[in-house]
Design an enzyme around this catalytic site. Structure first.
Site, PDB file in Angstrom:
ATOM      1  N   GLU A 195       0.817  -1.212   0.000  1.00 29.14           N
ATOM      2  CA  GLU A 195       0.000   0.000   0.000  1.00 29.14           C
ATOM      3  C   GLU A 195       0.847   1.257   0.000  1.00 29.14           C
ATOM      4  OE1 GLU A 195      -2.965   0.549   3.124  1.00 29.14           O
ATOM      5  OE2 GLU A 195      -3.705   2.298   2.041  1.00 29.14           O
ATOM      6  N   ASP A 218      -0.702  -4.934   3.121  1.00 29.82           N
ATOM      7  CA  ASP A 218      -1.199  -3.717   3.762  1.00 29.82           C
ATOM      8  C   ASP A 218      -0.625  -3.716   5.174  1.00 29.82           C
ATOM      9  OD1 ASP A 218      -2.488  -1.524   4.731  1.00 29.82           O
ATOM     10  OD2 ASP A 218      -4.442  -2.048   3.911  1.00 29.82           O
ATOM     11  N   ILE A 271      -0.896  -1.625   7.670  1.00 30.76           N
ATOM     12  CA  ILE A 271      -1.923  -1.314   8.677  1.00 30.76           C
ATOM     13  C   ILE A 271      -3.228  -1.088   7.909  1.00 30.76           C
ATOM     14  CG2 ILE A 271      -2.701   0.261  10.487  1.00 30.76           C
ATOM     15  CD1 ILE A 271       0.252   0.907  11.071  1.00 30.76           C
ATOM     16  N   ASP A 272      -4.055  -2.126   7.864  1.00 28.83           N
ATOM     17  CA  ASP A 272      -5.378  -1.966   7.250  1.00 28.83           C
ATOM     18  C   ASP A 272      -6.318  -1.472   8.352  1.00 28.83           C
ATOM     19  OD1 ASP A 272      -7.447  -2.137   5.346  1.00 28.83           O
ATOM     20  OD2 ASP A 272      -8.101  -4.018   6.244  1.00 28.83           O
ATOM     21  N   THR A 277      -6.380   2.127   8.823  1.00 25.72           N
ATOM     22  CA  THR A 277      -5.489   3.192   9.319  1.00 25.72           C
ATOM     23  C   THR A 277      -6.239   4.253  10.127  1.00 25.72           C
ATOM     24  OG1 THR A 277      -4.121   2.854   7.381  1.00 25.72           O
ATOM     25  CG2 THR A 277      -3.739   4.866   8.580  1.00 25.72           C
ATOM     26  N   ASP A 309      -6.047  -4.525   0.471  1.00 21.25           N
ATOM     27  CA  ASP A 309      -7.088  -4.588   1.507  1.00 21.25           C
ATOM     28  C   ASP A 309      -7.724  -5.977   1.560  1.00 21.25           C
ATOM     29  OD1 ASP A 309      -6.999  -1.792   2.192  1.00 21.25           O
ATOM     30  OD2 ASP A 309      -8.209  -1.338   0.424  1.00 21.25           O
TER      31      ASP A 309
END
Ligand code: LIP
Length: 263
Positions: free
Chosen positions: A70, A86, A88-89, A91, A218
């Site tokens: 990402e 990702d 930190i999905d 955020t 994601d």
């Protein structure tokens, strides 16, 4: 050990360490580093640091593989395997201190494109709850020692997760679509992290999930979790999950949801 099992081991170890790093940074305090597609679409310093960590670890373990993340973009590999990440999905949850964010790591084979890749391994790790969801192609989906299976929807309707994305132009049609979903829903949840929504469908905690506008990182790992838990996945009508739409549900409820979405 099969390739998929080997990739899953690597993803699991790195997701745990990356999650611990993100969790530590969260406790130290979060700063928004920049905005992306819209003012609400943020990136924190931790997103960048955690992705750099994951990328470096993957390069050390599997130097020839590709990378598609990402925050730091894509790099082609030469093994046919690409890591879709990702860091930190969820955020916005992370920035607000809401404990619904996850590290999502998937290994896919084939062109790094949701329309044609085959996911081999996927991990979704929520460091706050300590839950690590994992799946490998043909090896099932698991949460600790528990094998996951999607739910069957009862007469009260489905518990349906969704999201609205950052693009304001899509919000009015999304709300209109939601009004068509409500009659088949027991209730609706908007948790704010697609990877956790998909992991919840795999675990039978949620009956279905749909959202337009999400990115490959994601849903790459979460979609494999759902598939390995016996669920059905779709995207644009008749197609695979993608930017236009991701739908995940049990086999019986999937066509019911797809019909009312009417996209
Ligand atoms: C988020 C998704 C969420 C979606 C947001 C965003 P991020 O990912 O998990 O489902 O509604 O628009 O795409 O930006 O936190 O990695």
């Amino acid at each position: 050990m099969t390739l998929a099992a080997d990739l899953l081991d690597i993803a699991t170890r790195i997701a745990r360490d990356a999650g611990a790093l993100a969790h530590r940074r969260r406790q130290e305090g979060v700063t928004v580093a920049a905005t992306k597609s819209a003012a609400a679409d943020i990136v924190t310093a931790a997103d960048r640091e955690v992705e750099a960590y994951i990328r470096a670890e993957l390069a050390r373990e599997r130097p020839g593989d590709g990378f598609f993340g990402e925050e730091s973009g894509a790099e082609e590999g030469e093994t046919g395997i690409t890591w879709v990440v990702d860091p930190i999905d969820g955020t916005v949850n992370y920035a607000y201190g809401i404990p619904a964010w996850a590290v999502s790591i998937a290994a896919v084979e084939g062109p790094p494109d949701t329309a044609s890749w085959t996911a081999l391994a996927g991990v979704v790790f929520n460091p706050v709850t300590g839950e690590l969801f994992r799946a490998s192609r043909g090896g099932g989906a698991w949460l600790g020692g528990q094998r996951l299976a999607v739910s069957e929807v009862g007469p009260a309707g489905g518990l349906i997760a969704t999201g609205f994305g950052y693009d304001p132009a899509t919000h009015a049609p999304a709300l209109e679509q939601l009004s068509r979903v409500m009659p088949i829903a027991r209730d609706v949840r908007r948790i704010g992290a697609a990877s956790l929504d998909l992991a919840s469908v795999a675990a039978g905690r949620m009956d279905a999930y749909y959202e337009r506008g999400t990115h490959p990182w994601d849903h790459a790992a979460g979609a494999l979790l759902v598939a390995e838990a016996g669920g059905t996945l779709g995207g644009a009508p008749g197609g695979r999950p993608g930017r236009g739409m991701v739908i995940a549900a049990g086999a019986e409820f999937f066509p019911v949801l797809e019909a009312v979405l009417d996209y």
